[in-house]
Design a protein around this motif. Structure first.
Motif, mmCIF file in Angstrom:
data_model
loop_
_atom_site.group_PDB
_atom_site.id
_atom_site.type_symbol
_atom_site.label_atom_id
_atom_site.label_comp_id
_atom_site.label_asym_id
_atom_site.label_seq_id
_atom_site.Cartn_x
_atom_site.Cartn_y
_atom_site.Cartn_z
ATOM 1 N N ARG A 177 0.839 -1.194 0.000
ATOM 2 C CA ARG A 177 0.000 0.000 0.000
ATOM 3 C C ARG A 177 0.873 1.242 0.000
ATOM 4 N N PRO A 178 0.732 2.106 -1.020
ATOM 5 C CA PRO A 178 1.546 3.317 -1.051
ATOM 6 C C PRO A 178 1.094 4.300 0.023
ATOM 7 N N ALA A 180 0.258 7.974 1.179
ATOM 8 C CA ALA A 180 -0.103 9.270 0.617
ATOM 9 C C ALA A 180 0.909 10.326 1.036
ATOM 10 N N GLY A 181 1.283 11.181 0.084
ATOM 11 C CA GLY A 181 2.289 12.192 0.330
ATOM 12 C C GLY A 181 3.689 11.732 0.010
ATOM 13 N N ASP A 182 3.844 10.420 -0.287
ATOM 14 C CA ASP A 182 5.169 9.879 -0.603
ATOM 15 C C ASP A 182 5.052 8.951 -1.814
ATOM 16 N N GLY A 183 4.724 7.684 -1.584
ATOM 17 C CA GLY A 183 4.597 6.724 -2.673
ATOM 18 C C GLY A 183 5.910 6.183 -3.188
ATOM 19 N N GLU A 184 6.990 6.328 -2.414
ATOM 20 C CA GLU A 184 8.303 5.851 -2.849
ATOM 21 C C GLU A 184 8.241 4.389 -3.273
ATOM 22 N N GLY A 185 8.710 4.110 -4.509
ATOM 23 C CA GLY A 185 8.756 2.757 -5.034
ATOM 24 C C GLY A 185 7.450 2.230 -5.574
#
Length: 289
Positions: A177-178, A180-185
């Motif tokens: 689960r990504p 929110a505010g980042d989503g790295e990878g």
């Protein structure tokens, strides 16, 4: 110009070639083979006594004589289609053909049940659903009813909002689960570059600024299938996402922007009973999602 009269069917051939830029594409548009299109074009050029197209490796482009013919042929086409629309609009019977254009996923998920019900209610009406990527012209009677997310600004088109569709973020379970505010990878599945300015694309990139784009497609159906195969996270219309096996909706603090869906038809068809009956059923059966 030669004395032999021009046939309207020859001008339809000419217009298709002028708009498509090749015999093959024009033939597919009219349901004719490429050799037939070439033979008809040569006969037309012999009739008018002039070359209408310049042949090159990149396709066919209009000559000066072809440009002159195009102006007049489009005027003739406009008058012929206006007559057809007016006469069709006065047809009081619930029989005949309705051509409806929409996106692929909308046609499969939302429209198909309405069409099936309508054909049971009115078996003498044939509904033709067109879901390819081209924009069908209401003026040229390429479609009788167009369903799309972009509004209509043509003065001859009667338009109304059909529904508002909510969107969600979907992923295959177990793919992570990504945040929110980042989503790295996090791999993202988005619209192709031609639709890169759509609101859900901008929202997705802002929500997961450090994510990477893994795949693009102009088809929501393809995006949903890629998502189900684990290729990444996708923003999908809720009716499509919820109907796609092997993916689930991610619960986030904010949702992607909603989109209005519009219907439009030519004003000359406003009194056509079969079209009115279809629109009435469409509005009744498709709620806001």
């Amino acid at each position: 110009m030669a004395a032999a009269p021009l046939e309207w069917s020859d001008l339809r051939i000419f217009l298709a070639i002028a708009r498509e830029g090749s015999l093959g594409r024009a033939g597919r548009r009219l349901g004719q083979s490429q050799p037939t299109m070439g033979r008809r074009l040569r006969a037309l050029e012999a009739t008018v006594g002039a070359m209408l197209f310049q042949r090159s490796s990149s396709g066919l482009t209009l000559t000066d004589e072809g440009q002159v013919m195009l102006r007049h042929a489009e005027v003739m086409e406009g008058e012929a289609l206006a007559l057809e629309r007016e006469l069709t609009g006065r047809d009081g019977s619930l029989e005949g053909l309705i051509r409806v254009s929409c996106s692929d996923w909308f046609g499969r998920i939302m429209l198909a049940p309405v069409v099936a019900e309508f054909t049971r209610l009115h078996p003498a009406v044939v509904v033709e659903v067109l879901t390819d990527a081209r924009v069908y012209s209401l003026v040229r009677r390429e479609a009788d009813l167009v369903i799309r997310i972009a509004g209509f600004d043509e003065p001859e088109v009667v338009a109304r909002r059909l529904t508002t569709i909510r969107y969600g973020v979907y992923a295959k379970p177990g793919t992570g689960r990504p945040v929110a505010g980042d989503g790295e990878g996090c791999p993202l599945i988005v619209m192709d570059t031609a639709f890169g300015e759509m609101p859900d694309v901008a929202w997705l990139m802002q929500t997961f600024p450090n994510a990477r784009i893994s795949a693009r497609s102009n088809s929501r159906d393809i995006q949903a299938q890629l998502c189900a195969l684990g290729a990444g996270v996708a923003v999908l219309p809720l009716p499509l996402g919820d109907a796609t096996a092997q993916i689930g909706r991610l619960e986030l603090d904010a949702e992607p922007p909603t989109r209005d869906t519009w219907i439009g038809f030519h004003k000359d068809l406003v009194r056509l009973p079969r079209l009115r009956a279809f629109i009435d059923l469409l509005v009744e059966r498709i709620p806001s999602c």
